[in-house]
Enzyme design. Sequence first.
Site, PDB file in Angstrom:
ATOM      1  N   ASP A 121      19.577 -15.986 -22.674  1.00  0.00           N
ATOM      2  CA  ASP A 121      20.338 -17.332 -22.652  1.00  0.00           C
ATOM      3  C   ASP A 121      20.454 -17.612 -20.976  1.00  0.00           C
ATOM      4  OD1 ASP A 121      22.165 -19.320 -23.534  1.00  0.00           O
ATOM      5  OD2 ASP A 121      23.334 -17.673 -24.424  1.00  0.00           O
ATOM      6  N   TYR A 132      27.930 -15.734 -24.979  1.00  0.00           N
ATOM      7  CA  TYR A 132      28.720 -17.197 -26.440  1.00  0.00           C
ATOM      8  C   TYR A 132      27.084 -17.514 -25.805  1.00  0.00           C
ATOM      9  CZ  TYR A 132      29.425 -21.554 -27.900  1.00  0.00           C
ATOM     10  OH  TYR A 132      29.527 -22.414 -28.795  1.00  0.00           O
ATOM     11  N   LYS A 149      21.598 -27.572 -20.647  1.00  0.00           N
ATOM     12  CA  LYS A 149      22.424 -27.924 -19.673  1.00  0.00           C
ATOM     13  C   LYS A 149      21.653 -28.631 -19.029  1.00  0.00           C
ATOM     14  CE  LYS A 149      26.235 -25.212 -20.157  1.00  0.00           C
ATOM     15  NZ  LYS A 149      27.594 -26.257 -20.489  1.00  0.00           N
TER      16      LYS A 149
END
Length: 427
Positions: free
Chosen positions: A238, A143, A266
């Site tokens: 990613d 994702y 994050k």
Amino acid sequence: MRIKSKEYFKRALKSIPGGVNSPVRACKAVKADPIFFERGEGAYLIDVDGNRYIDYVCSWGPLILGHAHPEVIGSIYFASKKGTSFGAPTWQEVELAELIKNSIPSIEKIRLVNSGTEATMSAIRLARAYTGRKKIIKFEGCYHGHVDSLLVKAGSGLATFGIPATPGVPEELTSHTLNLPFNDFSAVEKAFLEYGKEIAAVIVEPIPGNMGVVLPENGFLEFLREITQKYKALLIFDEVITGFRIGPSGAQGKYGINPDLTCLGKIIGGGLPVGAYGGKEEIMNLVSPEGPVYQAGTLSGNPIAVAAGIATLKELLKPGTYERLEYISEKLEKGIREVLKELKLPYQINRAGSMLTLFFTKKEVKDFQSALTSDTEKFAIFWQKMLEEGIYLPPSQFEAWFVSLSHGEKEIEKTISAIYKVLKEMH
């Protein structure tokens, strides 16, 4: 009892789609109502009814230091006293950029954005501009945010064009996306043989965390590096989840691979909204205003988020930090394995550093299709029973559990005891 949570959820349903601002929070996958939280303290979350839980969600990864870490909270407080946003450069942006650059050698220049989704979207635009090509390879179960061109279903073909996974995304926007099985060398090779001159980039979570934790097979990431170089395509890591979680240099440091572009988020915001993309200077110089590739954001480099990120990274980069995190994470994994062995259960555990997943399947989980063999009904029961034991896990079989530096031996031992009790009751 969670009476107040139920009341807030009823109210939320009247104003917010599904009553939540991000779908997994709705807890539908575990057949439960969402829990509304009041505060966090170290390794614990306390809900609006006063119930206390050991937290393994950690805000889906950012809170590697635990909740309300004093250095992070202090940095937020002092930054906010100076103002919440200027829409202009601050010296803290430079400090955060330098901290990241000094830790991740493949990043020579970096641009701050507001989310992981913005980071991946911008990196793909940049890759297409740099190569002059349109097609992107992604992997099933990885994702990369809700970018239109990356929201494609997990197809069964080796190199099939993506089909939108959500209404509202025109097929034209996903027609240049090739969706391949993770860890499948031959699928990648076939895709490049057929479309090599059209492929701008391969984007991959080097250690996927969004189908549960899945480890790359030996040589797979190295293979991606080699084949992208061979066909003059870019390799995008990613590392929104793995950046500064797997280690100070992320997954790329662990595996010794330098991607062309890296996406972060994050942890680099210390729990506040932030993202970033960076890479080789030659590529990043195409970003406006230095180059023609436009990307902008009113709150990019927000001084409060940047301050929280700096405080977090400085704590993480202290000597021995990752060794402590590995020790406690390994203790949790070993404890779960001992429980499974004693109860003669065939379930699988995948762990990478301080992120792990217990899969309710007897099949080795190495890609999205094998992850899908998990018994989600049993996981839902497990999740609910663990909640009653005071353990808050991600409300989905297909998510990573996160360990923080605030988790100590006491919390780990309580968690293992709860897992033993719950699995024994279930079987």
